[in-house]
Motif scaffolding. Sequence first.
Motif, PDB file in Angstrom:
ATOM      1  N   ASP A  38      -6.048   2.313 -10.330  1.00  0.00           N
ATOM      2  CA  ASP A  38      -5.203   1.604 -11.291  1.00  0.00           C
ATOM      3  C   ASP A  38      -4.233   0.673 -10.576  1.00  0.00           C
ATOM      4  OD1 ASP A  38      -6.444   2.922 -13.381  1.00  0.00           O
ATOM      5  OD2 ASP A  38      -4.925   4.501 -13.496  1.00  0.00           O
ATOM      6  N   ASP A  39      -3.715   1.125  -9.441  1.00  0.00           N
ATOM      7  CA  ASP A  39      -2.777   0.295  -8.680  1.00  0.00           C
ATOM      8  C   ASP A  39      -3.438  -1.008  -8.241  1.00  0.00           C
ATOM      9  OD1 ASP A  39      -0.789   2.199  -8.906  1.00  0.00           O
ATOM     10  OD2 ASP A  39      -1.298   3.177  -7.006  1.00  0.00           O
ATOM     11  N   LEU A  40      -4.672  -0.907  -7.752  1.00  0.00           N
ATOM     12  CA  LEU A  40      -5.357  -2.098  -7.256  1.00  0.00           C
ATOM     13  C   LEU A  40      -5.883  -2.979  -8.381  1.00  0.00           C
ATOM     14  CD1 LEU A  40      -7.243  -0.831  -4.080  1.00  0.00           C
ATOM     15  CD2 LEU A  40      -5.145  -2.185  -4.237  1.00  0.00           C
ATOM     16  N   TRP A  73       0.826  -1.210   0.000  1.00  0.00           N
ATOM     17  CA  TRP A  73       0.000   0.000   0.000  1.00  0.00           C
ATOM     18  C   TRP A  73       0.860   1.260   0.000  1.00  0.00           C
ATOM     19  CZ3 TRP A  73      -5.171   0.515  -0.625  1.00  0.00           C
ATOM     20  CH2 TRP A  73      -5.752   1.767  -0.344  1.00  0.00           C
ATOM     21  N   ALA A  80       0.090  -4.264  -8.085  1.00  0.00           N
ATOM     22  CA  ALA A  80      -0.001  -4.130  -6.627  1.00  0.00           C
ATOM     23  C   ALA A  80      -1.250  -4.826  -6.095  1.00  0.00           C
ATOM     24  CB  ALA A  80      -0.013  -2.659  -6.235  1.00  0.00           C
ATOM     25  N   THR A 122      -3.674   7.433  -8.172  1.00  0.00           N
ATOM     26  CA  THR A 122      -3.658   6.244  -9.040  1.00  0.00           C
ATOM     27  C   THR A 122      -4.099   4.984  -8.308  1.00  0.00           C
ATOM     28  OG1 THR A 122      -1.330   5.788  -8.521  1.00  0.00           O
ATOM     29  CG2 THR A 122      -1.784   7.219 -10.426  1.00  0.00           C
ATOM     30  N   VAL A 123      -4.738   5.129  -7.145  1.00  0.00           N
ATOM     31  CA  VAL A 123      -5.021   3.960  -6.316  1.00  0.00           C
ATOM     32  C   VAL A 123      -5.909   2.938  -7.035  1.00  0.00           C
ATOM     33  CG1 VAL A 123      -7.004   5.074  -5.176  1.00  0.00           C
ATOM     34  CG2 VAL A 123      -5.756   3.210  -4.022  1.00  0.00           C
ATOM     35  N   GLY A 143      -3.950  -3.372 -10.984  1.00  0.00           N
ATOM     36  CA  GLY A 143      -2.706  -3.811 -11.599  1.00  0.00           C
ATOM     37  C   GLY A 143      -1.903  -4.749 -10.718  1.00  0.00           C
ATOM     38  N   GLY A 149       3.399   1.890  -1.570  1.00  0.00           N
ATOM     39  CA  GLY A 149       3.876   2.225  -2.905  1.00  0.00           C
ATOM     40  C   GLY A 149       2.796   2.796  -3.800  1.00  0.00           C
ATOM     41  N   MET A 150       1.590   3.005  -3.261  1.00  0.00           N
ATOM     42  CA  MET A 150       0.482   3.516  -4.056  1.00  0.00           C
ATOM     43  C   MET A 150       0.293   5.010  -3.843  1.00  0.00           C
ATOM     44  SD  MET A 150      -2.363   0.526  -3.524  1.00  0.00           S
ATOM     45  CE  MET A 150      -1.878  -1.202  -3.480  1.00  0.00           C
ATOM     46  N   SER A 151      -0.423   5.612  -4.767  1.00  0.00           N
ATOM     47  CA  SER A 151      -0.695   7.048  -4.718  1.00  0.00           C
ATOM     48  C   SER A 151      -2.204   7.268  -4.713  1.00  0.00           C
ATOM     49  CB  SER A 151      -0.073   7.728  -5.940  1.00  0.00           C
ATOM     50  OG  SER A 151      -0.645   8.992  -6.164  1.00  0.00           O
TER      51      SER A 151
END
Length: 323
Positions: free
Chosen positions: A40-42, A30, A46, A37-38, A44, A32-34
Amino acid sequence: MATPTELGRTRYTQVASVIRSVVQQVQVLWKGMSPTTVEDDLEGAAGAAIVAAVAQGQLTVADAAQAYIAAQMAAQGGTALAEATLVAAAFAGVAPDGGPLETLMFLPAIGVRRRLAAGMGADEAMLGGLADMARYASTAVADAARSADQVGMAANRSCVAYVRVVRLPACARCIILSGQMYRYSEGFLRHPNCDCQTLPLRENEWPNVPTPQQLFERMPQREQRRVFGVTGARAIGEGADVAQVVNARRGMSRPGASTTTEGVTRRGLYGRRMRRAGGGFASYPGQRYSRSTTPRLTPDAIFRQASGRGEQLELLRRYGYIV
């Protein structure tokens, strides 16, 4: 030989240790997430890593369930031999409501977006999202452990019931249920982040489990006031019944979903079994693989619907939870 209480404590420690490890992995990912962009991160890499960590935690606690039930039955003078072997993989990758784990693990992104829309700062919004993620992950692993334990109880005819074990610190809702005994197939009342456990019983007798009043007396005064409120703690201290001070079922629920979509594709655990049995499959928009047209019941639904242990075992086999 270890006593039933000692075995229960070991099982609790094992599950708690797995949950801590999963939450630590989630926290690292977590960070490393922003907030911008959370989502897209979840969706992708991460997010996939978080789902994998939680699913592995579920697999680990489920894999130890049958050995735990066997040890409990042996310690209580019963047989350690079960009629079927528990399939640990059937409890991994499933959210507590029976849906895909991926869907549950994406919800914190929605929470972050809502916090930002309400005017909360980015850091605070992400901190709230992390708290959501840790709660969902912890609950998913704990529910997998309890569900696997319950299927393990069904597979061993020596087990006739379980008693609820509550360990401090705990909330008022759980404290008043401490020591309650239920049929082995009765659903477990829990709330998000609940870490209470089942202690399987061979005979209808109370093990050495603290009562709600005993748990209250073990709590520091500050903790009593925090859990029960100032007036509630005072009332209990003056002799009021703990259960009368607290609404027993407020915020508590049993896993209620009747079906799960986990493992129902042609490549899935349940899907492969249905394919061998000649079951039908259908393709759905947005889905990569076709899915079985025969719904897969959850263990909780099986226990609610089956008329006895024989039918429970038959359905648990049919839907891939035991072999």
